[in-house]
Design an enzyme around this catalytic site. Structure first.
Site, PDB file in Angstrom:
ATOM      1  N   GLY A 195      -8.857  -5.233 -40.463  1.00 38.18           N
ATOM      2  CA  GLY A 195      -7.895  -6.077 -41.218  1.00 38.18           C
ATOM      3  C   GLY A 195      -7.999  -7.447 -40.487  1.00 38.18           C
ATOM      4  O   GLY A 195      -8.811  -7.811 -39.518  1.00 38.18           O
ATOM      5  N   CYS A 196      -6.778  -8.281 -40.336  1.00 36.60           N
ATOM      6  CA  CYS A 196      -6.707  -9.496 -40.110  1.00 36.60           C
ATOM      7  C   CYS A 196      -6.610  -9.203 -38.308  1.00 36.60           C
ATOM      8  O   CYS A 196      -6.103  -8.457 -37.697  1.00 36.60           O
ATOM      9  CB  CYS A 196      -5.353 -10.086 -40.351  1.00 36.60           C
ATOM     10  SG  CYS A 196      -4.883 -11.519 -39.396  1.00 36.60           S
ATOM     11  N   PHE A 197      -7.445 -10.071 -37.672  1.00 32.98           N
ATOM     12  CA  PHE A 197      -7.470  -9.963 -36.250  1.00 32.98           C
ATOM     13  C   PHE A 197      -6.370 -10.391 -35.449  1.00 32.98           C
ATOM     14  O   PHE A 197      -6.197  -9.933 -34.108  1.00 32.98           O
ATOM     15  CB  PHE A 197      -8.894 -10.676 -35.578  1.00 32.98           C
ATOM     16  CG  PHE A 197      -9.299 -12.059 -35.782  1.00 32.98           C
ATOM     17  CD1 PHE A 197      -8.357 -12.953 -36.313  1.00 32.98           C
ATOM     18  CD2 PHE A 197     -10.387 -12.444 -35.932  1.00 32.98           C
ATOM     19  CE1 PHE A 197      -8.376 -14.211 -36.453  1.00 32.98           C
ATOM     20  CE2 PHE A 197     -10.780 -13.823 -36.117  1.00 32.98           C
ATOM     21  CZ  PHE A 197      -9.813 -14.742 -36.455  1.00 32.98           C
ATOM     22  N   CYS A 236      -3.595  -9.483 -36.086  1.00 32.47           N
ATOM     23  CA  CYS A 236      -2.665  -8.071 -35.898  1.00 32.47           C
ATOM     24  C   CYS A 236      -3.179  -6.988 -35.006  1.00 32.47           C
ATOM     25  O   CYS A 236      -2.613  -6.344 -34.101  1.00 32.47           O
ATOM     26  CB  CYS A 236      -2.344  -7.491 -37.381  1.00 32.47           C
ATOM     27  SG  CYS A 236      -1.709  -8.438 -38.508  1.00 32.47           S
ATOM     28  N   TYR A 286       3.999 -14.190 -41.543  1.00 31.34           N
ATOM     29  CA  TYR A 286       2.709 -13.138 -41.574  1.00 31.34           C
ATOM     30  C   TYR A 286       2.936 -12.196 -40.261  1.00 31.34           C
ATOM     31  O   TYR A 286       2.780 -10.878 -40.530  1.00 31.34           O
ATOM     32  CB  TYR A 286       1.315 -13.769 -41.669  1.00 31.34           C
ATOM     33  CG  TYR A 286       0.270 -12.808 -41.947  1.00 31.34           C
ATOM     34  CD1 TYR A 286      -0.278 -12.462 -43.056  1.00 31.34           C
ATOM     35  CD2 TYR A 286      -0.431 -12.256 -40.500  1.00 31.34           C
ATOM     36  CE1 TYR A 286      -1.281 -11.438 -43.124  1.00 31.34           C
ATOM     37  CE2 TYR A 286      -1.398 -11.472 -40.819  1.00 31.34           C
ATOM     38  CZ  TYR A 286      -1.888 -11.099 -41.912  1.00 31.34           C
ATOM     39  OH  TYR A 286      -2.920 -10.004 -42.070  1.00 31.34           O
TER      40      TYR A 286
END
Length: 168
Positions: A9-11, A13, A152
């Site tokens: 997923g999003c780096f 996070c 986010y």
């Protein structure tokens, strides 16, 4: 120092979460697994580069094992959903592990085989050799630390950071 490249997923996070683990010495956000040289964030987000958002983890094997790093990886993302993690959709958010050696590959394969029974759906995590890691732009490094109140981050990174603190 040992190292492994992971994408789940999003780096923002995954970087924030792994920085919390005892034995993890350094985490760098970047791109890997694709075909475009020196990709930019915008290019990766467009989905044309083949790259995933990943993190390069450097860790002290005397303090944390590869198995523990993988155990945490499979706790903080859904390895059964192709090209998606939470609200982020696209191949750049795919579940991917890029290994550095045949020995590391064997350890990862054995770990995945061991946990396969814990999942109702098939594990779709891509496993491939690391060809090239590209460091992401500076504004993406330590993003959670620099922007803890970003909506986010509050919604998606903070829960993973909390899991990391519990995991230790």
């Amino acid at each position: 120092m040992a190292q492994i490249i992971l994408g789940g997923g999003c780096f923002w996070c995954t970087e924030a979460a792994y920085k919390q683990l005892n034995g993890v010495e350094k985490v760098v956000s970047g791109y890997a697994g694709g075909h475009t040289e020196n990709p930019t964030y915008r290019e990766v987000c467009n989905g044309d580069t083949g790259h995933a958002e990943v993190i390069k983890i450097e860790y002290d094997e005397e303090k944390i094992s590869l198995e523990k790093i993988l155990e945490f990886f499979f706790k903080i993302h859904d390895p059964t959903t192709k090209d998606r993690e939470g609200p982020d959709v696209g191949s750049q958010y795919r579940s991917i592990i890029l290994y550095n050696s045949e020995q590391q590959k064997k350890e990862i394969e054995a770990f995945i085989e061991k946990i396969r029974k814990d999942y109702q759906d098939e594990i779709v995590t891509e496993l491939r050799p690391l060809e090239k890691f590209y460091r992401a732009e500076e504004k993406h490094q330590d993003y959670f630390e620099k922007n803890p109140d970003d909506a986010y981050c509050t919604m998606h990174a903070q829960p993973k950071v909390d899991k990391a603190r519990e995991f230790n």
